[in-house]
Design an enzyme around this catalytic site. Structure first.
Site, mmCIF file in Angstrom:
data_model
loop_
_atom_site.group_PDB
_atom_site.id
_atom_site.type_symbol
_atom_site.label_atom_id
_atom_site.label_comp_id
_atom_site.label_asym_id
_atom_site.label_seq_id
_atom_site.Cartn_x
_atom_site.Cartn_y
_atom_site.Cartn_z
ATOM 1 N N LYS A 78 1.355 -1.214 0.160
ATOM 2 C CA LYS A 78 0.562 0.170 -0.400
ATOM 3 C C LYS A 78 0.982 1.100 -0.272
ATOM 4 O O LYS A 78 1.782 1.351 0.551
ATOM 5 C CB LYS A 78 -0.389 0.146 1.080
ATOM 6 N N SER A 153 -10.107 2.488 2.995
ATOM 7 C CA SER A 153 -8.965 2.343 2.263
ATOM 8 C C SER A 153 -7.904 1.908 1.625
ATOM 9 O O SER A 153 -7.349 1.975 0.522
ATOM 10 C CB SER A 153 -8.211 4.307 3.346
ATOM 11 N N SER A 177 -9.987 -0.351 7.552
ATOM 12 C CA SER A 177 -9.536 -0.379 5.737
ATOM 13 C C SER A 177 -8.546 -1.557 5.770
ATOM 14 O O SER A 177 -8.226 -1.775 4.244
ATOM 15 C CB SER A 177 -8.787 0.926 5.830
#
Ligand code: GLN
Length: 495
Positions: A78, A153, A177
């Protein structure tokens, strides 16, 4: 050998060990898929050459008899973890082109275990969001339906794994998330106990909640990754001082007194009645119930429990998280790194224009809310009250855990929604976090495990929450479920 992109971490490691594949071949197949599915918007930065070089090196090390636990496993991070070999943006314009002089601890640990990264995965700006629609660069599409969001997210991390672009990825979970995008894309993810994975080099959103974790296609793969990425780090003051854990070994450990036919015998799973409100979508309810029925068949007992302050988790989180964000994000001022506005006329102009240009609307909204709730006169009314309630929410869990070993329920009240469907109303997305926020506020470990498809053929995740440090027990239950069922093997059409 089945198509290489379908290999999970455990299967891939086995194939590498048996010399059925090389890391280079595995990586080449993933790079080809990543190129073919660029329309997903999963990657913000792709480094084909770097990945192939790392794969060649891993193959050479393996040939020389080296045995790092995850040697030769391709994955992706990420874009909230800082990395030396790739740019890091946190999904924000304010960090466009930023290169970190060091690797986040999680990345360094995974590298040390033998993995390497294909690049950086798209995410909501500073991890603020539930749909990946807040990325400053591109929206991410859900491979199960390109018109729908992948969740957020960690939307890029979820879409990349679901589409078979990588066998696994890293995510971060502040209020859901990892769990929610895993649920929306039919993959498995675990948010560990707060403090289990170091936050050093993980760009801060809300420091008392932020936690890293793995996203993959099975509980077993998550266990392998979590063992490598977790552990004490003296550079993070909230890092748990616990010895390194082998979550994979814990996951395989049979329960005392259980039989092979009923491997979960004696496990009490609490169903908080607040997690099954009348307003819960019927398709989500039935998939979650199907998952629970399987767990029951495997020997678990279901008991009703209560988390009476579940609804309050939303206002509490949306005070505490923005408060911490407003403080954390003050470092982005155009002076030290990242974007700087053109020709500032004085220092205040530099701050104002840099931050207005660099931050997107959701980030600005949270900075405003956070500054407000921390300001003189409002601190006691909002922030302090929220902190008190946070403690009560954590206490409610401890009360519930006197009656059960794990807690289960839905991850989200609905399946993935359509891109743009929520319009300009941020509160709609906030409300959809209701089932993930309580566990986050309490700092508990939690998972999302796929339990079938709901409306529009979209995946539904079962949320399993454990008490502090009970990742092994959580992963064991999820693994036993996945040995007995095929939900986690479903793949989106066309992928
Ligand atoms: N959806 C929540 C938010 O927008 C949680 C995000 C997260 O866990 N990073 O804050």
């Amino acid at each position: 050998m089945s198509a290489l992109h379908t290999l999970g971490v455990a299967e891939g490691l086995k194939a590498l060990a048996e010399k059925k594949i090389s890391s280079v071949e595995w990586t080449q197949s993933l790079l080809a898929r990543t190129a073919a599915h660029q329309n997903l918007g999963a990657f913000l930065h792709l480094d084909a050459e770097g990945a192939l070089a790392a794969a060649r090196q891993a193959d050479a090390r393996r040939a020389a008899g080296e045995a790092a636990p995850l040697l030769g496993v391709p994955m992706a991070h990420k874009d909230i973890f800082v990395t030396t070999n790739h740019p890091t943006t946190a999904g924000s314009k304010i960090l466009a082109g930023y290169r970190s002089p060091f690797d986040a601890t999680v990345v360094a640990k995974l590298n040390a275990a033998g993995t390497f990264s294909l690049g950086k995965l798209n995410c909501d700006e500073f991890a603020m969001g539930s749909a990946n629609e807040n990325s400053a660069y591109a929206k991410v599409h859900n491979p199960w339906d390109l018109e729908r969001v992948p969740g957020g997210s960690s939307g890029g991390s979820a879409a990349a794994v679901a589409a078979g672009l990588v066998p696994a990825s890293t995510g971060t979970d502040t209020g859901g998330s990892i769990r929610q995008p895993a649920s929306f894309t039919g993959i498995t993810g675990i948010k560990p106990t707060y403090g289990r994975c170091s936050r050093y080099g993980m760009i801060a959103f809300a420091s008392s909640l932020d936690q890293a974790g793995p996203m993959a296609r099975s509980a077993e793969d998550c266990a392998l990754l979590l063992s490598a990425m977790s552990g004490f780090d003296e550079r993070d003051a909230t890092s748990l001082q616990q010895p390194p854990q082998d979550f994979h070994a814990q996951m395989l450990q049979p329960r005392a007194g259980a039989s092979s036919a009923r491997p979960l015998e004696g496990l009490r799973i609490g169903l908080p009645k607040e997690f099954f409100p009348a307003a819960l979508d019927a398709d989500v309810n039935s998939a979650v119930r199907a998952g629970l029925a399987e767990l029951e068949k495997l020997g678990a007992t279901l008991v009703e429990v209560s988390l009476p302050r579940t609804e309050l988790a939303i206002p509490v989180y949306y005070i505490i998280a923005p408060a911490e964000a407003s403080s954390n994000l003050s470092r982005f001022d155009g002076v030290r790194y990242g974007h700087r506005c053109e020709d500032p006329k004085d220092l205040l102009d530099l701050y104002k224009r840099t931050r207005s240009e660099g931050f997107g609307p959701e980030v600005q909204r949270r900075i405003l809310i956070g500054s407000y709730v921390l300001s003189h006169g409002y601190y006691d009314a909002y922030y302090l009250q929220a902190q008190k309630l946070r403690r009560m929410i954590a206490d409610d869990f401890q009360q519930a855990f006197t009656q059960c070993d794990l807690i289960a329920g839905p991850v989200a009240p609905s399946v993935a929604w359509k891109i743009g469907e929520q319009g300009d109303d941020p509160v709609k997305a906030y409300l959809a976090d209701i089932f993930t926020l309580p566990g986050s506020l309490a700092g508990l470990p939690g998972m999302s495990v796929p339990v079938g498809l709901g409306a529009h053929g979209m995946p539904v995740g079962l949320q399993l929450l454990g008490n502090y440090f009970q990742e092994g027990q959580l992963l064991h239950a999820a693994h036993v479920l996945q040995l007995a069922t095929d939900w986690h093997k479903a793949t989106p059409k066309g992928f």
